[in-house]
Design an enzyme around this catalytic site. Structure first.
Site, PDB file in Angstrom:
ATOM      1  N   GLU A   1       0.863  -1.191   0.000  1.00  0.00           N
ATOM      2  CA  GLU A   1       0.000   0.000   0.000  1.00  0.00           C
ATOM      3  C   GLU A   1       0.901   1.244   0.000  1.00  0.00           C
ATOM      4  O   GLU A   1       1.950   1.247   0.669  1.00  0.00           O
ATOM      5  CB  GLU A   1      -0.840  -0.054   1.294  1.00  0.00           C
TER       6      GLU A   1
ATOM      7  N   CYS B   1      -5.095  -3.365   2.563  1.00  0.00           N
ATOM      8  CA  CYS B   1      -4.810  -3.362   3.999  1.00  0.00           C
ATOM      9  C   CYS B   1      -6.032  -3.590   4.872  1.00  0.00           C
ATOM     10  O   CYS B   1      -6.551  -4.684   4.936  1.00  0.00           O
ATOM     11  CB  CYS B   1      -4.065  -2.077   4.364  1.00  0.00           C
TER      12      CYS B   1
ATOM     13  N   LYS C   1      -9.539   2.070  -1.925  1.00  0.00           N
ATOM     14  CA  LYS C   1      -9.777   1.408  -0.631  1.00  0.00           C
ATOM     15  C   LYS C   1     -11.136   1.798  -0.038  1.00  0.00           C
ATOM     16  O   LYS C   1     -11.434   2.989   0.136  1.00  0.00           O
ATOM     17  CB  LYS C   1      -8.642   1.807   0.324  1.00  0.00           C
TER      18      LYS C   1
HETATM   19  C1  ACM Z   1      -3.969   0.106   7.169  1.00  0.00           C
HETATM   20  O1  ACM Z   1      -5.086  -0.061   6.682  1.00  0.00           O
HETATM   21  N1  ACM Z   1      -3.007   0.686   6.510  1.00  0.00           N
HETATM   22  C2  ACM Z   1      -3.674  -0.394   8.525  1.00  0.00           C
END
Ligand code: ACM
Length: 282
Positions: free
Chosen positions: A53, A157, A124
């Site tokens: 990420e 993530c 995301k």
């Molecule tokens: C995250 O979502 N970077 C912990």
């Protein structure tokens, strides 16, 4: 004979190398981080390669101004263009996280590029902690990309803690889930991703980062342990917690199509969806 040959060819076509690249991006140093990614990518076998990420910028933003300065448009931004070139050089599909700017909004996104072409982005859905200040939540849904007949789903993530994310991707046909990450909760996600693999019977590739960032009054210690997990929850490759690492494993993605966990049990056909919904009315 002809039938056997066709069968053989189609089985061959299902084999592919899955890889992760783990390293410690330096905050704000996009050129340096791209150079590191290019250097490490040389060690990955051609196939599907996943980077962390926000691999090009680092994670711990201090202000919206920083986000704005480091954000790039998808497709024509410098990072996406570099990834496209790399995917051509490696004859591979690459999934990698970056800050995307689009019409005045900023997203924690992952680009997916393949063999010299930009395929798209995933934004995301579930933002972690201060990300809610910096980014808009994803508005493109969960996406499965079909590249050369391989079905690749993408989540980022913290999406790990919402089982709906991996489930939706698997129900949409993903055979492998690429999971760029900057994980800080000590090993939790890596363990939960074993469950995400077996409950959906898909391969998962978690590409996490390592290192420490102290910025904006907070310290984040990233947990490494990038991993590749099989549909039957075998950990096929795993990195350590401190150092950069690259791993590649050859798999048969066809094994993520059959959802048979044992004997007569097909875990997708046996979902009792109507009963799940009816349960809310009881
Ligand atoms: C995250 O979502 N970077 C912990």
């Amino acid at each position: 004979m002809f039938y056997v040959m066709i069968m053989h060819l189609s089985l061959l076509r299902r084999r592919i190398n899955l890889s992760f690249i783990q390293f410690a991006p330096a905050f704000g140093q996009v050129e340096r981080n791209l150079d590191t990614a290019l250097r490490l990518a040389r060690r990955a076998k051609s196939g599907i390669i996943v980077l962390p990420e926000l691999f090009n910028t680092g994670y711990a933003f201090r202000s919206k101004e920083e986000v704005r300065r480091l954000a790039e448009p998808a497709r024509d931004g410098g990072t996406c263009r570099t990834l496209v070139t790399l995917s051509k050089m490696k004859s591979s599909t690459i999934v990698a996280g970056f800050v995307e700017s689009d019409r005045g909004s900023f997203y924690n996104s992952a680009a997916i590029v393949s063999k010299g072409k930009f395929l798209g982005v995933y934004r995301k859905l579930h933002l972690f902690h201060k990300e809610k200040t910096w980014f808009s939540p994803g508005n493109l849904g969960l996406r499965v990309f079909d590249q050369d007949g391989f079905k690749i789903g993408v989540m980022i993530c913290f999406d790990w803690i919402f089982p709906e994310a991996a489930r939706t991707l698997a129900l949409k046909g993903a055979e492998v889930i690429a999971h760029p990450a900057n994980l800080i909760l000590d090993g939790l996600s890596q363990t939960v991703m074993w469950a995400r693999s077996i409950e959906n019977m898909v391969f998962t590739i978690t590409a996490n980062r390592v290192g420490v960032e102290t910025r904006g009054g907070e310290t984040f210690r990233y947990t490494g342990r990038s991993q590749i997990v099989s549909p039957k929850m075998k950990v096929l490759a795993r990195a350590g917690t401190m150092r950069e690492a690259v791993a590649s494993v050859s798999v048969d993605l066809g094994s993520a199509r059959k959802k048979v966990i044992f004997g007569e049990n097909n875990i997708f056909e046996e979902r009792r969806v109507k009963e799940y919904h009816r349960s809310f009315g009881r």
